[in-house]
Design a protein around this motif. Sequence first.
Motif, PDB file in Angstrom:
ATOM      1  N   TRP A 188       1.094  -1.157  -0.055  1.00 21.78           N
ATOM      2  CA  TRP A 188       0.103  -0.027   0.155  1.00 21.78           C
ATOM      3  C   TRP A 188       0.731   1.694   0.309  1.00 21.78           C
ATOM      4  N   VAL A 189       2.371   0.996   1.112  1.00 23.84           N
ATOM      5  CA  VAL A 189       2.550   2.975   0.733  1.00 23.84           C
ATOM      6  C   VAL A 189       3.640   2.786  -0.564  1.00 23.84           C
ATOM      7  N   ASN A 190       4.036   1.830  -1.099  1.00 21.54           N
ATOM      8  CA  ASN A 190       4.252   1.882  -2.675  1.00 21.54           C
ATOM      9  C   ASN A 190       3.350   1.888  -3.247  1.00 21.54           C
ATOM     10  N   SER A 191       1.939   1.644  -3.201  1.00 20.10           N
ATOM     11  CA  SER A 191       0.790   2.402  -3.576  1.00 20.10           C
ATOM     12  C   SER A 191       1.104   3.451  -3.798  1.00 20.10           C
ATOM     13  N   LEU A 192       0.458   4.140  -2.468  1.00 17.63           N
ATOM     14  CA  LEU A 192       0.364   5.776  -2.897  1.00 17.63           C
ATOM     15  C   LEU A 192       1.410   6.756  -2.704  1.00 17.63           C
ATOM     16  N   ASP A 193       2.484   6.220  -3.411  1.00 20.96           N
ATOM     17  CA  ASP A 193       3.767   6.725  -3.036  1.00 20.96           C
ATOM     18  C   ASP A 193       4.290   6.908  -4.822  1.00 20.96           C
ATOM     19  N   ARG A 194       3.422   6.021  -5.818  1.00 20.07           N
ATOM     20  CA  ARG A 194       3.446   6.287  -7.251  1.00 20.07           C
ATOM     21  C   ARG A 194       1.933   6.670  -7.512  1.00 20.07           C
ATOM     22  N   LEU A 195       1.129   7.012  -6.997  1.00 17.57           N
ATOM     23  CA  LEU A 195      -0.427   7.490  -6.808  1.00 17.57           C
ATOM     24  C   LEU A 195      -0.307   8.694  -6.987  1.00 17.57           C
ATOM     25  N   ARG A 196       0.637   9.468  -6.032  1.00 18.76           N
ATOM     26  CA  ARG A 196       1.097  10.800  -5.643  1.00 18.76           C
ATOM     27  C   ARG A 196       1.696  10.988  -6.811  1.00 18.76           C
ATOM     28  N   GLU A 197       3.143  11.008  -7.190  1.00 20.10           N
ATOM     29  CA  GLU A 197       3.641  10.863  -8.465  1.00 20.10           C
ATOM     30  C   GLU A 197       2.942  10.973  -9.515  1.00 20.10           C
ATOM     31  N   ALA A 198       1.946  10.194 -10.085  1.00 25.15           N
ATOM     32  CA  ALA A 198       1.610   9.835 -11.411  1.00 25.15           C
ATOM     33  C   ALA A 198      -0.081  10.849 -11.490  1.00 25.15           C
ATOM     34  N   LEU A 199      -0.562  11.192  -9.725  1.00 27.14           N
ATOM     35  CA  LEU A 199      -0.545  12.709 -10.026  1.00 27.14           C
ATOM     36  C   LEU A 199      -0.386  13.906  -9.994  1.00 27.14           C
ATOM     37  N   ARG A 200       0.903  14.059 -10.444  1.00 26.88           N
ATOM     38  CA  ARG A 200       1.936  15.441  -9.839  1.00 26.88           C
ATOM     39  C   ARG A 200       2.404  14.971 -11.799  1.00 26.88           C
ATOM     40  N   LEU A 201       1.779  14.073 -12.709  1.00 24.37           N
ATOM     41  CA  LEU A 201       2.831  14.226 -13.573  1.00 24.37           C
ATOM     42  C   LEU A 201       1.864  14.031 -14.452  1.00 24.37           C
ATOM     43  N   ALA A 202      -0.035  13.949 -14.370  1.00 24.01           N
ATOM     44  CA  ALA A 202      -0.912  14.200 -15.390  1.00 24.01           C
ATOM     45  C   ALA A 202      -1.633  15.148 -15.056  1.00 24.01           C
ATOM     46  N   ILE A 203      -1.156  15.993 -14.118  1.00 21.60           N
ATOM     47  CA  ILE A 203      -1.840  17.841 -13.954  1.00 21.60           C
ATOM     48  C   ILE A 203      -0.396  18.251 -14.262  1.00 21.60           C
ATOM     49  N   SER A 204       1.109  18.356 -14.217  1.00 19.24           N
ATOM     50  CA  SER A 204       2.029  19.182 -14.675  1.00 19.24           C
ATOM     51  C   SER A 204       1.839  18.845 -16.737  1.00 19.24           C
ATOM     52  N   SER A 205       1.641  17.704 -16.762  1.00 18.94           N
ATOM     53  CA  SER A 205       1.105  17.714 -18.044  1.00 18.94           C
ATOM     54  C   SER A 205       0.551  18.353 -18.972  1.00 18.94           C
ATOM     55  N   GLN A 206      -0.324  17.807 -18.292  1.00 16.51           N
ATOM     56  CA  GLN A 206      -1.880  18.376 -18.609  1.00 16.51           C
ATOM     57  C   GLN A 206      -2.081  20.016 -18.945  1.00 16.51           C
ATOM     58  N   MET A 207      -0.795  20.700 -17.779  1.00 17.26           N
ATOM     59  CA  MET A 207      -0.983  22.131 -17.779  1.00 17.26           C
ATOM     60  C   MET A 207       0.376  22.767 -18.659  1.00 17.26           C
ATOM     61  N   GLU A 208       1.035  21.626 -19.349  1.00 21.54           N
ATOM     62  CA  GLU A 208       1.670  22.035 -20.199  1.00 21.54           C
ATOM     63  C   GLU A 208       3.144  22.723 -19.445  1.00 21.54           C
ATOM     64  N   ARG A 209       3.001  22.275 -17.859  1.00 24.62           N
ATOM     65  CA  ARG A 209       3.993  22.994 -17.339  1.00 24.62           C
ATOM     66  C   ARG A 209       6.862  22.782 -18.242  1.00 24.62           C
ATOM     67  N   THR A 210       6.422  23.844 -17.146  1.00 25.38           N
ATOM     68  CA  THR A 210       8.497  23.592 -18.729  1.00 25.38           C
ATOM     69  C   THR A 210       8.777  22.347 -17.515  1.00 25.38           C
ATOM     70  N   ASP A 211       8.507  22.399 -15.726  1.00 24.95           N
ATOM     71  CA  ASP A 211       9.258  20.911 -15.223  1.00 24.95           C
ATOM     72  C   ASP A 211       8.718  20.555 -15.143  1.00 24.95           C
ATOM     73  N   ALA A 212       8.038  19.410 -15.658  1.00 24.01           N
ATOM     74  CA  ALA A 212       6.900  18.458 -15.800  1.00 24.01           C
ATOM     75  C   ALA A 212       8.180  17.513 -15.984  1.00 24.01           C
ATOM     76  N   GLN A 213       8.367  16.055 -15.123  1.00 24.44           N
ATOM     77  CA  GLN A 213       9.461  15.402 -15.385  1.00 24.44           C
ATOM     78  C   GLN A 213       9.296  14.801 -17.583  1.00 24.44           C
ATOM     79  N   TYR A 214       7.937  14.560 -17.835  1.00 26.28           N
ATOM     80  CA  TYR A 214       7.115  13.831 -18.369  1.00 26.28           C
ATOM     81  C   TYR A 214       5.862  14.641 -19.422  1.00 26.28           C
ATOM     82  N   GLN A 215       6.827  14.896 -20.905  1.00 31.07           N
ATOM     83  CA  GLN A 215       4.845  15.681 -21.406  1.00 31.07           C
ATOM     84  C   GLN A 215       4.131  14.639 -22.416  1.00 31.07           C
TER      85      GLN A 215
END
Length: 232
Positions: free
Chosen positions: A110-137
Amino acid sequence: MLDALSNFTYGTALAAMKEAVGIGALDHNQITVEGTDVPGEFTVTTAFRELAGATGQDGGVGVLRIMVETAKHRAHTTWRSHEQFSQVVDELLHQLTRAKAWGLSKPAPWVNSLDRLREALRLAISSQMERTDAQYQLQGSLAAVIAEGWFLTDAGLECPNQHYFLPRSKFPQYRDLATGLSRVPKINDLIEKPDWADNAAWSYALERCSARFTVQKLGSQKVPDPTLVPAT
């Protein structure tokens, strides 16, 4: 583990999901992550579902649904605003153990799952907003983090660090189960694997993409998409 679970509250989870959903960052308003490094061993999906009469803690209409998949079973439940996440975990593990799909002696990631969930949400939001500091686009709205560097979006299968993009149009639109599985071409035979791709991750990625992009039918009847979290 209990400390990590207690820090993951309904209010913070709902706010993050609503932010992502509000800007169209998540395909079908849900996000899937792998709990372990073994593809498909323990998969966690968090979904925001709008329901008539269901009101979130912050006044927004909607509920959070959590689904866990193993190789043997699929369990899901509603996370209610008065519940700790540890209570949700207990309910899901009860369903899995009752179905003999996960042993009590084996710690659930569960702990690993939650860490990956937080990272996935950050990626999804920053990528959709086309932020230049996003790890991936990403080119599409995120549906699942399939493996390290592999992402399933509504646009297709993406591996940005390898500049790889497989559009959803490459997958068959329909698959009629009435014809018999022996007469249905395997997706691995239709799409060539990149030389650099890990075999297990690649096969699992195609499996998840097929479940999402190829509508399965039994004659004239559509088979429900198994990757989508039920509303109730």
